[in-house]
Structure formats: structure tokens, C-alpha cells
Design a protein around this motif. Structure first.
Motif, PDB file in Angstrom:
ATOM      1  N   UNK A  18       0.835  -1.211   0.000  1.00  0.00           N
ATOM      2  CA  UNK A  18       0.000   0.000   0.000  1.00  0.00           C
ATOM      3  C   UNK A  18       0.868   1.259   0.000  1.00  0.00           C
ATOM      4  N   UNK A  19       0.371   2.295  -0.635  1.00  0.00           N
ATOM      5  CA  UNK A  19       1.094   3.563  -0.713  1.00  0.00           C
ATOM      6  C   UNK A  19       0.786   4.399   0.528  1.00  0.00           C
ATOM      7  N   UNK A  20       1.349   3.967   1.642  1.00  0.00           N
ATOM      8  CA  UNK A  20       1.152   4.630   2.926  1.00  0.00           C
ATOM      9  C   UNK A  20       2.502   5.114   3.428  1.00  0.00           C
ATOM     10  N   UNK A  21       2.583   6.381   3.819  1.00  0.00           N
ATOM     11  CA  UNK A  21       3.858   6.942   4.275  1.00  0.00           C
ATOM     12  C   UNK A  21       4.130   6.657   5.743  1.00  0.00           C
ATOM     13  N   UNK A  22       3.210   6.020   6.437  1.00  0.00           N
ATOM     14  CA  UNK A  22       3.414   5.707   7.846  1.00  0.00           C
ATOM     15  C   UNK A  22       4.486   4.626   7.948  1.00  0.00           C
ATOM     16  N   UNK A  44       3.570  -5.734 -10.615  1.00  0.00           N
ATOM     17  CA  UNK A  44       3.931  -4.420 -11.128  1.00  0.00           C
ATOM     18  C   UNK A  44       2.765  -3.518 -11.455  1.00  0.00           C
ATOM     19  N   UNK A  45       1.526  -4.013 -11.430  1.00  0.00           N
ATOM     20  CA  UNK A  45       0.381  -3.174 -11.806  1.00  0.00           C
ATOM     21  C   UNK A  45      -0.103  -2.384 -10.597  1.00  0.00           C
ATOM     22  N   UNK A  46      -0.828  -1.295 -10.894  1.00  0.00           N
ATOM     23  CA  UNK A  46      -1.466  -0.501  -9.844  1.00  0.00           C
ATOM     24  C   UNK A  46      -2.791  -1.156  -9.466  1.00  0.00           C
ATOM     25  N   UNK A  47      -3.079  -1.207  -8.175  1.00  0.00           N
ATOM     26  CA  UNK A  47      -4.340  -1.758  -7.690  1.00  0.00           C
ATOM     27  C   UNK A  47      -4.900  -0.837  -6.613  1.00  0.00           C
ATOM     28  N   UNK A  55     -10.273   3.011   0.958  1.00  0.00           N
ATOM     29  CA  UNK A  55      -9.579   2.567  -0.244  1.00  0.00           C
ATOM     30  C   UNK A  55      -8.272   3.319  -0.405  1.00  0.00           C
ATOM     31  N   UNK A  56      -7.202   2.583  -0.672  1.00  0.00           N
ATOM     32  CA  UNK A  56      -5.886   3.207  -0.862  1.00  0.00           C
ATOM     33  C   UNK A  56      -5.245   2.620  -2.114  1.00  0.00           C
ATOM     34  N   UNK A  57      -4.330   3.391  -2.702  1.00  0.00           N
ATOM     35  CA  UNK A  57      -3.564   2.908  -3.845  1.00  0.00           C
ATOM     36  C   UNK A  57      -2.485   1.947  -3.376  1.00  0.00           C
ATOM     37  N   UNK A  58      -2.129   1.027  -4.249  1.00  0.00           N
ATOM     38  CA  UNK A  58      -1.096   0.054  -3.910  1.00  0.00           C
ATOM     39  C   UNK A  58      -0.474  -0.480  -5.188  1.00  0.00           C
ATOM     40  N   UNK A  59       0.665  -1.134  -5.042  1.00  0.00           N
ATOM     41  CA  UNK A  59       1.311  -1.827  -6.150  1.00  0.00           C
ATOM     42  C   UNK A  59       1.288  -3.325  -5.856  1.00  0.00           C
ATOM     43  N   UNK A  76      -8.943  -7.914  -3.419  1.00  0.00           N
ATOM     44  CA  UNK A  76      -8.521  -6.734  -4.176  1.00  0.00           C
ATOM     45  C   UNK A  76      -9.775  -5.974  -4.593  1.00  0.00           C
ATOM     46  N   UNK A  77      -9.797  -4.673  -4.361  1.00  0.00           N
ATOM     47  CA  UNK A  77     -10.974  -3.909  -4.770  1.00  0.00           C
ATOM     48  C   UNK A  77     -11.049  -3.842  -6.294  1.00  0.00           C
ATOM     49  N   UNK A  78      -9.927  -3.465  -6.933  1.00  0.00           N
ATOM     50  CA  UNK A  78      -9.892  -3.447  -8.402  1.00  0.00           C
ATOM     51  C   UNK A  78      -8.457  -3.283  -8.872  1.00  0.00           C
ATOM     52  N   UNK A  79      -8.253  -3.684 -10.102  1.00  0.00           N
ATOM     53  CA  UNK A  79      -6.989  -3.435 -10.781  1.00  0.00           C
ATOM     54  C   UNK A  79      -7.147  -2.120 -11.544  1.00  0.00           C
ATOM     55  N   UNK A  80      -6.358  -1.118 -11.170  1.00  0.00           N
ATOM     56  CA  UNK A  80      -6.488   0.208 -11.785  1.00  0.00           C
ATOM     57  C   UNK A  80      -6.151   0.155 -13.261  1.00  0.00           C
TER      58      UNK A  80
END
Length: 666
Positions: A18-22, A44-47, A55-59, A76-80
Motif C-alpha cells: 500500500x502507498x502509505x507513508x506511515x 507491477x500493476x497498480x491496484x 480505499x488506498x492505492x497500492x502496487x 482486491x478492490x480493483x486493478x487500476x
């Protein structure tokens, strides 16, 4: 009616980041992949994933058949997008940079992968032009020792590494373009990192003379989101084989990377101002080391870090012989700002220049050649002091330096907060008389216009940078880094207020001053063609002597020795921890440093250093330094990284900032 999701038959587990800065959440999490998502959910895809109810962005990092998680997995919620934007090579580099700079992978990924632009991603790119056979004349590289052998090594695909010392007057963009063209024609990719947009444009113009434009991508922050993503995708998909960009382009996903180039690595623009504060030179060399590919650092001057690579034999020298250097360089003279000389020459007094510098300028103008005047600061009078006791004038509200914005200013203004001060009075002696500490480029241009009536005056700096000037007579007043290129070279260069550069409270002041001086002096015609460089500084200063002899290698070698004696990077690794006193203490207490670690401080945050984000404006900020030998650098970063994770999980302390080997320590 509720539909039941069906898990994918093959490898139904997706491990995502997940794209979390914590910091304490900088780890992978497992999610279930549905059968409908399976084809697109590739590494390698964005999800998008649901994390703690949002909902958060992730790789997506990998697909697995099993999981270490003991509880129930979410979906997985979705593949971006099915575009695999995080390649294995870039992922490996991101991990290494986060470990080197004690940061989180999410912060590094934000630097490495640009935001998605859906419309651009769906477009079908045009077929790139084929790469023609290499047609590079090695004659220009033959002036440097082992220069031709370096090009041969690039053509053969060998991991040659060099630190290149460009000669004065050298068309550096042409030389870099030739090295890149040889590598591209050999079937490998090239990544070239430049300090600013002007350098990117110069190298791009030279590169397209050797490589088809469809195979060259220029990446920089000035591009719009769509254009930047379009060019970045051309690199990802393998269409662009030569990538030229500013600092963030160092993460570009170049296929089959064969050569990494860095120009002018001493420029502050190559240091990332966002966490985890990596330096593009270090990331580029780390990438070259991981991929076992060729690398070259080039410049007119040389940093101690680049010299350290030569000394440890990680790279070799690419320098010209002394007779070649002397033939290419202008005559350099050091002139002290003598009041006696100014008394004899009214024009020198008007332009606050030594008489001999005025003579050099007059001779160049009479020969119908332009004259370059380098001034350390832009503006009119960027710093004021008491005329009686020389105390620097400070703002009563924020203690910032006071300045005169222009000639007609009714009041001085603070350069930090912008508040006007119509009645300055010295806090030490009470005098209301002021004097200029440093005279800016605009004031200098005004004075030179009076000293040389009839000569055209061109200013370059700030938001009004001039790229080129003609070959006719003109006075070009420029701040460092904004010097225009003159057709045929300048007839003379005057480097003013050397004490303002050398006297800065900065451990890199000498190195940076020589770099700025050499960048300007390199634009001057050689001494055989009457070129003269006059530097207003004391000749006995070692930095001035290095300029006179044109010896950046010797200066860098002495600088490296000096830093080793006092224990400063790159001779050691050092971490700067900034924050409030309780926050810094808590972080250091939580860190388990190696036995070789030495704690220095606390001290106040150095002048000019940015305050850490998230701290109250009125809070006192302190700095602690932690120093270790070079072989314990990763252990130092790991200790600080673990400590930030512990404190982040507790959520008890105020934020603090960790910088590994910062450019400006104090």
C-alpha cells in the motif's frame, strides 16, 4: 441478490504494497484475487485495496499460492490498470534506496513512478524509427586519457566506469551525446541525469543528431501530466532507448540499461527535497552497481564524492594531459579589491572593480567580444549591514536578512517574510546608516552601464535566464548557473565578490565556489585567443589557486583528505536528525546503533535549513548528528529506520526528520 466472488484458480493470493507513508505500515499485505481480475492482476500493476476501512492505492508485487496471514483475507478492490509500471529492476532499486536513506518504500515509489494518466495509457503509440549504425567520430574523446578506450568499452557492452573532467570550452553535451549514441547503437539503453531544464535541452539537442528523436525521451518536472506520462510510457515499453531528465528521472524504467550518465553532480538541484531525500548521483551509481552497467560522472569541476569513487577504484579518471588543459583554458588572474587601484581609476571606483579587471573588460569589448560578469546574488542589494559596526541588518519579526529590492525602494524589505522596514536602526550601536554587504546582479548591471557608456548590458538570472548571446560586444551580468553561452566564447569573464561565496557558513563552500567559477571560466576563449578570467579574491586561497592552475582533481583530492581528517561525508556516513528536543531524544533512544556510532550535538537547526514538516511554526528545532565509518552506513540507516517504525507504531512523539549524508550539515 448477492453475488459470490470466485477466487482465481492459479495463484489466488496477491501480495501488495500500500502507498502509505506511515513507517510502521511499510510492509506487504496479502489479498485475494478474483477470477475476473486474475488476467490483469500481474506483478507491477497498480491496484486499489481496502485498508482499515478506506480505499488506498497500492502496487501488486507478486502472485502467490499461499499466505502467511492466519486470519481471513480481503479481496482486491480493483486493478487500476493492466500496465505493469513497476518493473523488477526499479523495484529492486526502490528497496535499495529506501534502505540507504532510512525511508519508506512508498515515499521512494512516489518519486519513481509518475501518476497515471488514463487517456495517454489507452493511446496507441507510433512505431519508433529504427536506430542507425553508430557514426561517432572519437577524435574529440582522444584528447582525454583513455577516452577512446572508454567509447570502445561502451560499444562492447562492458561495465566501464569513469569520472570525466571536461576541458574548458568543451562542448560537453556533444561528448555525452556521442557516448550515449555508441551505447544505444550497441543495443543498450542509456540514462542521463542533468541538474536543470537548460542542461536537459542542451543534451537533447545534441543527442537527436546521433539517435532518432523517437528513440529519445526528455523527462522533467516542467512537463504537463499527460506529456510526462506519455514519455515515461515510451521508456517503459522500450520505445525510447535514451532517457534524459532531471533528478527524478534516475528511476526511469530503461530497458537493458547499459550506461548511466550524471552531469555536474555538485549541483544542489540533484538533491531531492522530499523524503527520504536521496541524491540523484548516489541513486544513479547504486543503479549502475546493481545492474553491472557502465557509468560516468562528468563536469568542469569535481566533487569529493566523485573523487572518492576514483580513489577506491570503483571508477577511473578521464582527464586530459596538462599541456592540453593549458592550451584550452583562458588566462586566470586573481585580483584583490584594492582601494589604491580604484583611486587611480574612476571607472573602477564606479563599477567597484579592480582596475586590471576593467582593463580586461575594455580589451574584450574593443575586440568586439562579449564579457561575462558573474555576481553571487540576484536582485539589487540583497543584504544590508550597519555602516558603522558592520552588524548584519535583521528583520524585527523573523530575524531574516534585510534587502533593497530595487533602486527606487522607499524601504528595506525582509527576504524571508517580506515585511518592509522604513527606518532601519542597528541593534548593536544604534546607527541608522546602512551599507551593502553584497551587491546584486541588477545593481552590478547598473554600475557597469555607467562605467562603460554605450555598451549594451544583458542580465541573466532568476526567472529571466538568457540561453545564448551573440558574438558582438556586450556586458553579460549573470548569477551562478544562469550564464548564457556565447557564440565563439567570451572574451573575458569577471568573477565578482569571491568572498561572498567562499565566506559562506557551509562546509561545501570551497567546493561549490570552485564549481561555479569553473562553469563560468569554461565559457571563455582560450588564452591563445586572448581569453582572460579575472577573479576578485585573494590569490593565496587554495580554491583560487585551483582555478588559476585549472586543477579540479587536485582540489577534490585535498577536499576529500580534509573531510577524512574532520570526519565528514564522504569519508564517513552521517545522519542528521531534526525535530523538537523530545522527538529527537525519543528517536535516538529507540535506535540501536552499531558500536562505531558517534553522537554529536544537539545544536540549533543550521541557518537556511528547512524546518521538518509537521512541526509547529514557533517550536524550537534541534539537530543531532550520528556519525559512523563508511562500512557501517547501512547499519546506521537500518537502525534509524527501525526506530522510526517503533515510534510510528506508538503514535506518541512529534514528527522528526532523518537525512542520510545531507548536502549541508551546518
Amino acid at each position: 441478490m448477492t453475488t459470490t466472488r470466485q477466487a482465481a484458480e492459479h495463484e489466488p493470493i496477491a501480495r501488495v504494497l500500500p502507498m502509505l507513508s506511515v513507517p510502521h505500515l511499510d510492509r506487504e499485505f496479502d489479498y485475494l484475487v478474483s477470477a475476473e481480475q486474475s488476467d490483469d492482476a500481474q506483478p507491477g500493476v497498480r491496484v486499489r485495496v481496502r485498508f482499515h476501512g478506506r480505499l488506498v492505492d497500492a502496487f501488486l508485487l507478486e502472485r502467490r499460492s499461499d499466505t502467511d496471514h492466519t486470519g481471513k483475507l480481503g479481496w482486491l478492490d480493483r486493478v487500476v490498470s493492466p500496465e505493469s509500471v513497476l518493473t523488477p529492476e526499479v523495484r529492486r532499486l526502490v528497496d535499495a534506496v529506501a534502505a540507504r536513506y532510512a525511508g519508506t518504500r512508498a515515499d521512494v515509489l512516489r518519486l519513481a513512478v509518475p501518476p497515471r494518466h488514463a487517456t495517454v495509457e489507452k493511446q496507441t503509440p507510433a512505431e519508433p524509427d529504427p536506430v542507425p549504425p553508430a557514426a561517432v567520430d572519437p577524435a574529440a574523446w582522444a584528447r582525454y586519457g583513455r577516452g577512446e578506450q572508454f567509447l570502445t568499452a561502451l560499444q562492447d557492452g562492458r561495465a566501464a566506469r569513469a569520472v570525466w573532467q571536461a576541458l574548458p570550452g568543451e562542448q560537453w553535451s556533444q561528448r555525452l551525446a556521442e557516448a550515449a549514441a555508441v551505447t544505444v547503437c550497441a543495443g543498450h539503453g542509456v540514462l542521463a541525469i542533468m541538474p536543470d531544464q537548460r542542461d536537459v535541452d542542451a543534451l537533447y539537442a545534441a543527442a537527436v543528431e546521433h539517435v532518432p528523436a523517437s528513440r529519445v525521451a526528455a523527462l522533467s518536472a516542467g512537463l504537463g501530466p499527460a506529456q510526462r506520462y506519455r514519455r515515461w510510457l515510451s521508456v517503459l515499453r522500450g520505445d525510447a532507448r535514451l532517457v534524459i531528465g532531471t533528478r527524478s528521472a534516475v528511476f526511469a524504467p530503461v530497458r537493458d540499461l547499459g550506461l548511466v550518465l550524471v552531469w555536474d553532480d555538485g549541483d544542489d538541484n540533484l538533491a531531492e527535497p522530499r523524503a527520504p531525500y536521496p541524491h540523484a548521483r548516489e541513486v544513479a551509481m547504486l543503479r549502475a552497481h546493481q545492474l553491472r552497467c557502465a557509468a560516468m560522472i562528468g563536469g568542469y569541476a569535481r566533487t569529493a564524492e566523485a573523487q572518492g569513487m576514483v580513489r577506491t577504484r570503483w571508477a577511473h579518471d578521464l582527464v586530459a594531459a596538462r599541456p592540453v588543459v593549458r592550451a584550452a583554458a583562458a588566462r586566470v588572474v586573481a585580483l584583490e579589491d584594492s582601494g589604491y587601484a580604484q583611486e587611480r581609476d574612476p571607472a573602477a571606483r564606479t563599477a567597484r572593480l579592480p582596475s586590471m579587471a576593467l582593463q580586461a573588460a575594455r580589451a574584450a569589448l574593443q575586440a568586439e567580444r562579449p564579457v561575462l560578469v558573474q555576481v553571487p546574488r540576484r536582485g539589487y542589494v540583497p543584504a544590508l549591514a550597519c555602516a558603522r559596526c558592520r552588524t548584519i541588518a535583521r528583520c524585527r519579526h523573523c530575524t531574516g536578512p534585510m534587502a533593497l529590492p530595487d533602486r527606487d525602494s522607499a524601504a528595506a524589505e525582509c527576504r524571508w517574510c517580506g515585511r518592509p522596514e522604513p527606518t532601519l536602526r542597528c541593534v548593536r550601536c544604534g546607527s541608522d546608516a546602512v551599507r551593502a554587504v553584497v551587491v546584486g546582479a541588477r545593481r552590478t548591471a547598473e554600475e557597469l552601464g555607467r562605467a562603460f557608456p554605450g555598451a549594451s548590458v544583458i542580465t541573466s538570472g532568476g526567472d529571466a535566464v538568457v540561453a545564448t548571446v551573440g558574438d558582438g560586444p556586450a556586458l553579460v551580468v549573470s548569477t551562478p548557473g544562469a550564464e548564457p553561452v556565447a557564440e565563439g566564447g567570451y572574451g573575458a569573464a569577471l568573477l565578482l565578490d569571491g568572498w561572498a561565496l567562499l565566506g559562506r557558513q557551509d562546509l561545501r563552500a570551497a567546493e561549490d565556489t570552485l564549481r561555479r567559477w569553473m562553469a563560468a571560466a569554461a565559457l571563455v576563449r582560450p588564452r591563445s585567443d586572448g581569453g582572460v578570467v579575472a577573479v576578485v579574491a585573494e590569490a593565496a586561497i587554495p580554491t583560487v589557486q585551483s582555478l588559476i592552475r585549472w586543477d579540479p582533481v587536485g582540489h577534490a583530492d585535498a577536499e576529500l583528505d580534509a573531510r577524512g581528517e574532520v570526519g565528514l561525508p564522504p569519508a564517513v556516513h552521517m545522519a542528521a536528525v531534526d525535530g523538537t528536543a523530545p522527538a529527537v531524544t525519543a528517536l535516538l533512544d529507540a535506535a540501536q546503533f552499531p558500536d562505531s556510532a558517534e553522537l554529536l550535538g544537539p545544536v540549533e537547526l543550521p541557518p537556511g535549513a528547512r524546518r521538518p514538516p509537521g512541526i509547529e511554526p514557533n517550536a524550537d528545532v534541534t539537530r543531532m548528528l550520528v556519525r559512523v565509518p563508511r562500512n557501517d552506513g547501512l547499519a546506521l540507516s537500518a537502525a534509524l529506520r527501525r526506530a522510526t517504525v517503533v515510534l510510528s507504531a506508538r503514535r506518541e512523539q512529534e514528527p522528526s526528520r532523518v537525512q542520510i549524508d545531507p548536502l549541508h550539515i551546518g
